[in-house]
Enzyme design. Structure first.
Site, PDB file in Angstrom:
ATOM      1  N   LYS A 120     -33.868 -64.305  48.017  1.00  0.00           N
ATOM      2  CA  LYS A 120     -35.301 -64.245  48.262  1.00  0.00           C
ATOM      3  C   LYS A 120     -35.995 -65.556  47.881  1.00  0.00           C
ATOM      4  O   LYS A 120     -37.069 -65.856  48.380  1.00  0.00           O
ATOM      5  CB  LYS A 120     -35.910 -63.064  47.523  1.00  0.00           C
TER       6      LYS A 120
HETATM    7  C1  LIG Z   1     -33.697 -57.922  49.109  1.00  0.00           C
HETATM    8  C2  LIG Z   1     -32.241 -57.909  48.913  1.00  0.00           C
HETATM    9  C3  LIG Z   1     -31.369 -57.419  49.898  1.00  0.00           C
HETATM   10  C4  LIG Z   1     -31.881 -56.816  51.188  1.00  0.00           C
HETATM   11  O1  LIG Z   1     -32.514 -57.768  51.989  1.00  0.00           O
HETATM   12  P1  LIG Z   1     -33.441 -57.295  53.201  1.00  0.00           P
HETATM   13  O2  LIG Z   1     -34.018 -58.544  53.759  1.00  0.00           O
HETATM   14  O3  LIG Z   1     -34.479 -56.405  52.609  1.00  0.00           O
HETATM   15  O4  LIG Z   1     -32.570 -56.567  54.143  1.00  0.00           O
HETATM   16  C5  LIG Z   1     -30.011 -57.512  49.674  1.00  0.00           C
HETATM   17  N1  LIG Z   1     -29.511 -58.022  48.530  1.00  0.00           N
HETATM   18  C6  LIG Z   1     -30.307 -58.496  47.557  1.00  0.00           C
HETATM   19  C7  LIG Z   1     -29.699 -59.036  46.310  1.00  0.00           C
HETATM   20  C8  LIG Z   1     -31.694 -58.466  47.709  1.00  0.00           C
HETATM   21  O5  LIG Z   1     -32.492 -58.947  46.751  1.00  0.00           O
END
Ligand SMILES: *Cc1c(COP(=O)(O)O)cnc(C)c1O
Length: 460
Positions: free
Chosen positions: A112
């Site tokens: 993220k």
């Molecule tokens: C947010 C997240 C996901 C999922 O990602 P999306 O974009 O919501 O599908 C998977 N793994 C981790 C570690 C995350 O923080």
């Protein structure tokens, strides 16, 4: 470049407006009116370029007139300078035709950061220029919140409120949200699950008096600018494995469908992607929908991959919009039906979805076994989310190189990892003292009125 809503009933916006707004006023999500494409030569030219230069080339056409080239290059440089790996998104090999894209070298150790660090710099630039102040409210299953707080803390023109489900995030995720001392950061622990947090957020956006009164801005994965930032590493990794002259496939551990939707955009832009594999944990609404066309909410069952404990997958709406031939009314109707718990995807739309995506799921046991076996086979320690991806990818291997996205650092989820590999993964040195710092958090009920009053009071 204009942006339109997936529900067809909100004003068209520029990139900058869509970014600062987040959710469209008709409840839909903003998408570009057309997807710019890259020629084979343009993609081939990315080979050997830095991550930042690739980011500039990929994102530039989507941004329109919002920033000059120099301004945009500066924003990108500042966004990624805090990453602890020169490649930003390095690839490691797991097996002859299987690669892991490590997306956890940013400041909060999850993918993220790629989007959030960029959004922080974009917001700062735009708001300073307009002399504006906004209130960012985000809902998180863990990693979005810490990434948002890290990206926005200390900025003078932003207050950031993060709603997370009380007791349902890992200790490290919670500490990352509750230990920053900046006065513009507000961590809110809500009684409920992630879907409750996300629903409260959507309700705030749909209360226009509140929304306009506090200048509400959203940075959840519904924000188009986040999706856009994530398109970049599909290109950088594919090109390093020989694209556009060689096809690749991707497997993506998925919750809210943001990360994998970015892969779909890369494909639409011209990157030769064979398969996009959706990998879910036991909360498998997307896998079930791909199997039988029924998108049906079931309760969320907490798992060892909590950032994917989601039943309403917001960004899936963007894929549906395309699958329904960009018919906003059709999408609005489906979302209306979902209020009663489910909708059925039409046969035509399912065909479009299946041309682009396949899916699989991993149970808790399979996830643990994958962490153990990959450590034994190649020495790579996976976080539980990445392990869900690797398990599903392993079922989809063929002669085309597979890239699985590793979405978080194993040290963010030390309990599960320790159980699987018999040693506790260490936090990187810059975070080692975090667990001893005092926390600042407000416990809140799942009550919209209460939440909105609290936000107004804090920013007054
Ligand atoms: C947010 C997240 C996901 C999922 O990602 P999306 O974009 O919501 O599908 C998977 N793994 C981790 C570690 C995350 O923080």
């Amino acid at each position: 470049m204009k942006y339109i809503s997936t529900r067809g009933n909100a004003p068209e916006l520029s990139f900058e407006e869509a970014m600062l707004t987040g959710l469209a006023r008709d409840g839909g999500l903003y998408v570009p009116e057309t997807i710019p494409t890259m020629s084979t030569e343009q993609i081939a030219d990315l080979a050997g370029k830095s991550y930042e230069d690739i980011a500039f080339e990929i994102m530039r056409p989507f941004v329109g007139q919002a920033f000059s080239d120099d301004e945009f290059r500066g924003i990108i440089a500042r966004a990624y300078e805090g990453f602890r790996h020169d490649a930003r998104a390095p690839l490691v090999q797991l097996a002859p035709n299987h690669f892991l894209l490590e997306l956890f070298h940013g400041p909060t150790l999850a993918f993220k950061d790629f989007a959030m660090q960029l959004i922080g710099q974009l917001f700062q630039f735009s708001l300073a220029r307009q002399n504006e102040r906004v209130t960012i409210v985000g809902a998180t299953s863990g990693d979005t919140g810490s990434a948002a707080i890290e990206a926005f803390r200390g900025l003078s023109n932003v207050d950031v409120f993060i709603l997370f489900p009380h007791g349902r995030v890992s200790d490290i995720q919670r500490k990352q949200m509750t230990t920053p001392e900046d006065s513009n950061v507000h961590a809110l622990a809500m009684d409920g699950d992630f879907d409750d947090c996300q629903a409260a957020l959507k309700d705030m956006f749909n209360d226009f008096e509140f929304r306009d009164g506090v200048k509400l801005a959203g940075v959840n994965s519904i924000n188009w600018a986040r999706v856009l930032a994530q398109v970049v590493y599909y290109f950088s990794s594919a090109v390093s494995l020989g694209a556009p002259h060689r096809k690749v496939s991707f497997t993506v551990p998925t919750g809210n469908f943001g990360d994998i939707f970015a892969g779909y955009i890369a494909k639409k832009m011209g990157l030769p992607i064979e398969k996009l594999v959706i990998a879910t944990n036991q909360n498998d609404i997307l896998h079930r929908a791909m199997e039988n066309g029924a998108y049906t909410k079931e309760g969320v069952t907490p798992s060892i991959s909590p950032s994917m404990d989601i039943q309403v997958s917001s960004n899936f709406e963007r894929a549906l919009f395309d699958a329904y031939g960009r018919d906003g009314n059709a999408v609005a109707q489906l979302m209306d039906e979902l209020k009663d718990g489910s909708f059925t995807i039409s046969q035509g739309a399912m065909e479009v979805l299946r041309e682009n995506f396949t899916s699989g799921r991993a149970s808790e046991d399979e996830t643990m076994q994958t962490i153990s076996s990959e450590f034994a086979n190649c020495g790579e320690v996976l976080c539980p989310h990445s392990a869900v991806g690797v398990k599903v990818a392993n079922e989809n291997l063929n002669e085309i190189p597979m890239i699985t996205l590793a979405t978080a650092h194993p040290a963010k989820f030390p309990d599960a990892v320790e159980q699987a590999v018999a040693h506790r993964p260490d936090l990187p040195p810059h975070m080692a003292d975090m667990m001893d710092k005092p926390e600042r958090v407000t416990r809140v009920p799942n009550d919209l009125g209460h939440l909105m009053a609290l936000i107004k009071e804090r920013i007054a």
